[in-house]
Design a protein around this motif. Sequence first.
Motif, PDB file in Angstrom:
ATOM      1  N   PHE A 172      30.685  39.083   3.973  1.00  0.00           N
ATOM      2  CA  PHE A 172      32.137  38.822   3.684  1.00  0.00           C
ATOM      3  C   PHE A 172      32.657  39.789   2.349  1.00  0.00           C
ATOM      4  N   GLY A 173      33.910  39.590   2.363  1.00  0.00           N
ATOM      5  CA  GLY A 173      34.496  40.372   1.186  1.00  0.00           C
ATOM      6  C   GLY A 173      34.796  39.229   0.119  1.00  0.00           C
ATOM      7  N   ALA A 174      35.187  37.756   0.570  1.00  0.00           N
ATOM      8  CA  ALA A 174      35.652  36.969  -0.358  1.00  0.00           C
ATOM      9  C   ALA A 174      35.312  35.570   0.350  1.00  0.00           C
ATOM     10  N   GLU A 175      35.065  34.483  -0.699  1.00  0.00           N
ATOM     11  CA  GLU A 175      34.839  33.185  -0.019  1.00  0.00           C
ATOM     12  C   GLU A 175      35.307  32.029  -1.226  1.00  0.00           C
ATOM     13  N   VAL A 176      35.731  31.105  -0.558  1.00  0.00           N
ATOM     14  CA  VAL A 176      36.354  30.010  -1.285  1.00  0.00           C
ATOM     15  C   VAL A 176      35.497  28.508  -0.802  1.00  0.00           C
ATOM     16  N   PHE A 177      35.332  27.506  -1.411  1.00  0.00           N
ATOM     17  CA  PHE A 177      34.810  26.511  -1.075  1.00  0.00           C
ATOM     18  C   PHE A 177      35.933  25.210  -1.092  1.00  0.00           C
ATOM     19  N   ALA A 178      36.972  25.056  -0.405  1.00  0.00           N
ATOM     20  CA  ALA A 178      37.657  23.940  -0.477  1.00  0.00           C
ATOM     21  C   ALA A 178      37.336  22.700  -0.026  1.00  0.00           C
ATOM     22  N   SER A 179      37.577  21.562  -0.675  1.00  0.00           N
ATOM     23  CA  SER A 179      37.050  20.186  -0.257  1.00  0.00           C
ATOM     24  C   SER A 179      38.240  19.184  -0.430  1.00  0.00           C
ATOM     25  N   LEU A 180      38.017  18.119   0.305  1.00  0.00           N
ATOM     26  CA  LEU A 180      38.865  16.845   0.388  1.00  0.00           C
ATOM     27  C   LEU A 180      37.975  15.715  -0.286  1.00  0.00           C
ATOM     28  N   GLY A 181      38.594  15.029  -0.760  1.00  0.00           N
ATOM     29  CA  GLY A 181      38.115  13.682  -1.575  1.00  0.00           C
ATOM     30  C   GLY A 181      39.396  12.794  -1.814  1.00  0.00           C
ATOM     31  N   TYR A 182      38.883  11.674  -2.519  1.00  0.00           N
ATOM     32  CA  TYR A 182      39.948  10.578  -2.900  1.00  0.00           C
ATOM     33  C   TYR A 182      39.296   9.621  -3.882  1.00  0.00           C
ATOM     34  N   ASN A 183      40.220   9.242  -4.978  1.00  0.00           N
ATOM     35  CA  ASN A 183      39.649   8.130  -5.760  1.00  0.00           C
ATOM     36  C   ASN A 183      40.495   6.879  -5.052  1.00  0.00           C
TER      37      ASN A 183
ATOM     38  N   ASN B  77      50.105 -10.836  -6.100  1.00  0.00           N
ATOM     39  CA  ASN B  77      50.901 -11.957  -5.275  1.00  0.00           C
ATOM     40  C   ASN B  77      50.171 -11.834  -3.751  1.00  0.00           C
ATOM     41  N   GLY B  78      48.918 -11.984  -3.780  1.00  0.00           N
ATOM     42  CA  GLY B  78      48.281 -12.220  -2.554  1.00  0.00           C
ATOM     43  C   GLY B  78      48.165 -10.846  -1.572  1.00  0.00           C
ATOM     44  N   VAL B  79      48.667  -9.760  -2.015  1.00  0.00           N
ATOM     45  CA  VAL B  79      48.469  -8.659  -1.432  1.00  0.00           C
ATOM     46  C   VAL B  79      47.391  -7.736  -2.179  1.00  0.00           C
ATOM     47  N   VAL B  80      46.584  -7.029  -1.214  1.00  0.00           N
ATOM     48  CA  VAL B  80      45.741  -5.905  -1.712  1.00  0.00           C
ATOM     49  C   VAL B  80      46.562  -4.813  -2.106  1.00  0.00           C
ATOM     50  N   ASN B  81      46.680  -4.137  -3.136  1.00  0.00           N
ATOM     51  CA  ASN B  81      47.331  -2.765  -3.360  1.00  0.00           C
ATOM     52  C   ASN B  81      46.389  -1.790  -3.282  1.00  0.00           C
ATOM     53  N   VAL B  82      46.157  -0.976  -2.662  1.00  0.00           N
ATOM     54  CA  VAL B  82      45.087   0.066  -2.547  1.00  0.00           C
ATOM     55  C   VAL B  82      45.945   1.517  -2.899  1.00  0.00           C
ATOM     56  N   LYS B  83      45.506   1.991  -4.011  1.00  0.00           N
ATOM     57  CA  LYS B  83      45.978   3.506  -4.424  1.00  0.00           C
ATOM     58  C   LYS B  83      45.037   4.402  -4.217  1.00  0.00           C
ATOM     59  N   LEU B  84      45.156   5.296  -3.227  1.00  0.00           N
ATOM     60  CA  LEU B  84      44.355   6.294  -2.977  1.00  0.00           C
ATOM     61  C   LEU B  84      44.984   7.920  -3.638  1.00  0.00           C
ATOM     62  N   ASP B  85      44.280   8.370  -4.584  1.00  0.00           N
ATOM     63  CA  ASP B  85      44.649   9.527  -5.275  1.00  0.00           C
ATOM     64  C   ASP B  85      43.838  10.914  -4.312  1.00  0.00           C
ATOM     65  N   ILE B  86      44.624  11.575  -3.484  1.00  0.00           N
ATOM     66  CA  ILE B  86      43.911  12.314  -2.666  1.00  0.00           C
ATOM     67  C   ILE B  86      43.670  13.636  -3.544  1.00  0.00           C
ATOM     68  N   LYS B  87      42.448  14.096  -3.194  1.00  0.00           N
ATOM     69  CA  LYS B  87      42.044  15.307  -3.968  1.00  0.00           C
ATOM     70  C   LYS B  87      41.799  16.388  -2.944  1.00  0.00           C
TER      71      LYS B  87
END
Length: 371
Positions: free
Chosen positions: A230-241, A248-258
Amino acid sequence: MLIIALAFVLISPAFKLPLAPDAIIELQNQRFTFIPKEFYIARIDDERSDKALIGRLLSVKSGAGKTDETLKVDFKGGAAAALKKFTDNGFTADKSLRPVIIKLHTLSVTESPLANARADGRISMAITFGYDRDEDFIKLGDYSTVSTYQRNTGPAQQVEPLLRNAIVNMLTYLNTWMNKQAATNIKLAKGVNIVFTDYNEEPEGDTVYYDVNRPLTWADFKQKPQNNKFGAEVFASLGYNERVKIVNGVVNVKLDIKVYLPKSACWVRYDAINSNSLTHEQHHFDIVKIVGEHFKTWILAEKLNADNYDGPINMAYFDALREINALQKQYDTETGHSTNTYRQQLWNARIATELHELGIKPAVDQAAGLN
């Protein structure tokens, strides 16, 4: 000939017939000074080791010079039924609220004699409260109390106001506990709210986080060129925090998509440095971004429950990783790692369209008002 058969029933010493009460205490109706806003009593389970009686009380002397008589006592209808009836009469159940179950572990009243026909009494109560989820009991909390009193020996019903007061104190505690915990206790949460953000870091380090306005450049390819076809290569990935906060009785889930790739894992050979190769590698990064948006869509399509929101999120994440792997392989196979110019052009158009439809547009496109 007449044959008479005699049957003998042997009773095990460990087997005990339930004791019949000598006296019955009937709880009087009483409207409570509070109205539950967070729960209603769905059920009361009697889990005492001895369900036959609630205790023994002293009655008046039966004759001159005789000791006080001990009476075995129970509630009318049994402890669980009596408490449930008393609760139902104390406030109107709002069945749109949380159905709480009370498990009764201890409820007893005992007396010992004092001088001058007096009795020294003790009332004990212990419960666990919670709710049913599927086939499991979800415990919320415990409550226990012991109170003492003295009285003139007499009918068992005389103790009823004291027992009633102990029950009211227990329900008052439960009401106060629920009011305090309803807004912040995850076991009491009534819903889940998902918020997404796209993770980034400033200043930029070795990791490049996806930004449509920050395409890859050959300067990002920091690793030493590899000795392969191959002439070039990258390693792109997906994750989250994930960050969780109950409001007020609601579960607020914040997902930081990486959506990211490390520069130190990207390489290019000198003879492959051209615009077509860079476009090909950029699209590997774009594919991960597209699937990251699919990941968001899948999560939003789920009906998440407060007691199990992470399960569907994890499943969607693994599905996203599988899709990334399949698409990357398909992309490289069909384009011949960028050597098939016609197939590469088709993929260029496909990826550009998908990014556009997902609203992922460079600032110049947005400023031009392109849709």
